[in-house]
Design a protein around this motif. Sequence first.
Motif, PDB file in Angstrom:
ATOM      1  N   LEU A 237       0.732  -1.185   0.174  1.00  0.00           N
ATOM      2  CA  LEU A 237       0.028   0.155  -0.048  1.00  0.00           C
ATOM      3  C   LEU A 237       0.954   1.229  -0.081  1.00  0.00           C
ATOM      4  CD1 LEU A 237      -2.921  -1.025   2.386  1.00  0.00           C
ATOM      5  CD2 LEU A 237      -3.053  -0.111   0.173  1.00  0.00           C
ATOM      6  N   GLN A 238       1.917   1.385   0.826  1.00  0.00           N
ATOM      7  CA  GLN A 238       2.882   2.524   0.786  1.00  0.00           C
ATOM      8  C   GLN A 238       3.502   2.544  -0.223  1.00  0.00           C
ATOM      9  OE1 GLN A 238       4.827   1.135   4.575  1.00  0.00           O
ATOM     10  NE2 GLN A 238       3.752   2.736   5.568  1.00  0.00           N
TER      11      GLN A 238
ATOM     12  N   LEU B 260      -1.812   5.873   8.007  1.00  0.00           N
ATOM     13  CA  LEU B 260      -2.214   6.254   6.559  1.00  0.00           C
ATOM     14  C   LEU B 260      -3.330   7.566   6.595  1.00  0.00           C
ATOM     15  CD1 LEU B 260      -2.823   2.678   5.310  1.00  0.00           C
ATOM     16  CD2 LEU B 260      -0.891   3.952   5.020  1.00  0.00           C
ATOM     17  N   ASP B 261      -3.129   8.341   7.692  1.00  0.00           N
ATOM     18  CA  ASP B 261      -3.816   9.387   7.560  1.00  0.00           C
ATOM     19  C   ASP B 261      -3.769  10.283   6.339  1.00  0.00           C
ATOM     20  OD1 ASP B 261      -5.708  11.614   8.398  1.00  0.00           O
ATOM     21  OD2 ASP B 261      -3.909  12.723   9.415  1.00  0.00           O
ATOM     22  N   LYS B 262      -2.817  10.634   5.836  1.00  0.00           N
ATOM     23  CA  LYS B 262      -2.321  11.458   4.652  1.00  0.00           C
ATOM     24  C   LYS B 262      -2.896  10.732   3.369  1.00  0.00           C
ATOM     25  CE  LYS B 262       1.078  14.530   6.833  1.00  0.00           C
ATOM     26  NZ  LYS B 262       2.396  14.731   6.682  1.00  0.00           N
TER      27      LYS B 262
ATOM     28  N   THR C 114      -0.723   8.440  17.477  1.00  0.00           N
ATOM     29  CA  THR C 114       0.663   8.603  17.299  1.00  0.00           C
ATOM     30  C   THR C 114       1.131   8.206  15.643  1.00  0.00           C
ATOM     31  OG1 THR C 114       0.870   6.172  17.606  1.00  0.00           O
ATOM     32  CG2 THR C 114       1.154   7.782  19.461  1.00  0.00           C
ATOM     33  N   LYS C 115       0.103   8.154  14.751  1.00  0.00           N
ATOM     34  CA  LYS C 115       0.117   8.216  13.457  1.00  0.00           C
ATOM     35  C   LYS C 115       1.399   7.259  12.795  1.00  0.00           C
ATOM     36  CE  LYS C 115      -1.807  12.742  13.257  1.00  0.00           C
ATOM     37  NZ  LYS C 115      -1.592  14.307  13.034  1.00  0.00           N
ATOM     38  N   SER C 116       2.248   7.783  12.157  1.00  0.00           N
ATOM     39  CA  SER C 116       3.285   6.835  11.574  1.00  0.00           C
ATOM     40  C   SER C 116       4.352   6.350  12.508  1.00  0.00           C
ATOM     41  CB  SER C 116       3.969   7.826  10.457  1.00  0.00           C
ATOM     42  OG  SER C 116       4.647   8.797  10.767  1.00  0.00           O
ATOM     43  N   GLN C 117       4.175   6.990  13.729  1.00  0.00           N
ATOM     44  CA  GLN C 117       5.195   6.608  14.942  1.00  0.00           C
ATOM     45  C   GLN C 117       4.746   5.643  15.662  1.00  0.00           C
ATOM     46  OE1 GLN C 117       5.511  10.901  15.518  1.00  0.00           O
ATOM     47  NE2 GLN C 117       7.757  10.358  16.043  1.00  0.00           N
TER      48      GLN C 117
END
Length: 421
Positions: free
Chosen positions: A70-71, A95-97, A376-379
């Motif tokens: 996906l990335q 994957l917010d953005k 914490t999103k990508s972290q």
Amino acid sequence: MKKLTLSFITLALAGVSNAAFADTLRMECPISPGGKEYCKYVKDRFEKQTSNKLEFIEFPAASDEKLALLQQLFAAKDEKAVDLFQSDTIWVGLLDKQTLDLTDAVGDMKGDFFPGPWANDTVNGKVKAVPAYLDTGVLYYRKDLLEKYNEQPPKTWEELTRIATKIQEEERKAGHKNFWGMIFQGKSYEGLTCNALEWIDSYGGGTFIDEKGNVTVNNPKAAAALDMVAGWMGKITPKGALGYKEEESRAVFQNGDALFMRNWPYAYLLSQGADSPLKGKVGVAPLPAGPDGKSANALGGWQWSVNANTKNKDAAIALLKILTDADSQKMQLKYLGFAPTRSALYEDKAVLETAPHLTMFKDIFANAVPRPATATKSQYPRVSNAIFNVTFKVLNGSSDGKTAVADLQKRLERVKGKDWH
């Protein structure tokens, strides 16, 4: 490096002419048994209700490989690769953005879903996914042994410890030398993060990081929760549990060698299989509460997300609404065995006829607690790594609760830096 690729599925739909379609959408088709039948149902509904065509793709079975692919697709801004896909619970913030803001399209559906999953899918006040199916941590227990020793399912961790100690001792006296009171996933991996969340939050110690992104784990209640579990090791929990993941835990329990087990709902149907020594002997309950009467069950499961690069936003949202309505969730249960995310379906006669065991899970699902992945999103992968490594040190006796939560606070603040991103 292994090259990751998408697999395409062709599902015939008789009597439909391709010339009639305005746009073509691509959706992930679950690879579980029954996936193709379910996807054909979705295709039929979508193509009849809209003027669009639906195609299916398969992602790799391994979660980490799927995320990596996906990335890759997002980095290439490939709007044709996939329009709708399933995100793991812990990917929504990550994957917010890369995912579409669904707030205006589905925000009014909030009350139809269990609150924990909906909160998990909301990032900075924006709905970024819709719950597809549910999973939470639950307590399994031996109904026959509790009855034998005149005990009830434990409401608190203190009760669990007492009952487990008593029955383990009695069963061993009776000749079952390798019998244990309580087992869980103690290996240093994501599953231990889930267990630690359940212990600490039930003690009133929070969820490591609050909804605003503040690190909150360095507190006496969190320390006490970890010390409680450390006190089980070698007494009611085998030290070998430090190497257990889900299946190792289930094998011990289903073999009849444990009184209590923390695991996910999938283990129930397996425990009731024709070849199971425990058929008819297993009960399910919410995980026990801490001293203040709170129970916490870690949220798992998957969510439907829309690729932010989709060229067919309106059609993708129409498909999303089909995938997450009550009829689709009933068909998902029928073909795939996935637990619905709409709370009303747990009182639906047809659903309960298909899966009567779901009545045991309704209250558990209603109180599911998300991991701190959205904030914490990508972290989050680094956050979870710190949590399970520090927790593991307490369980193996190389640290104590007070030292561990202070250490974890520092580690998480270093990961955060100025802010989560």
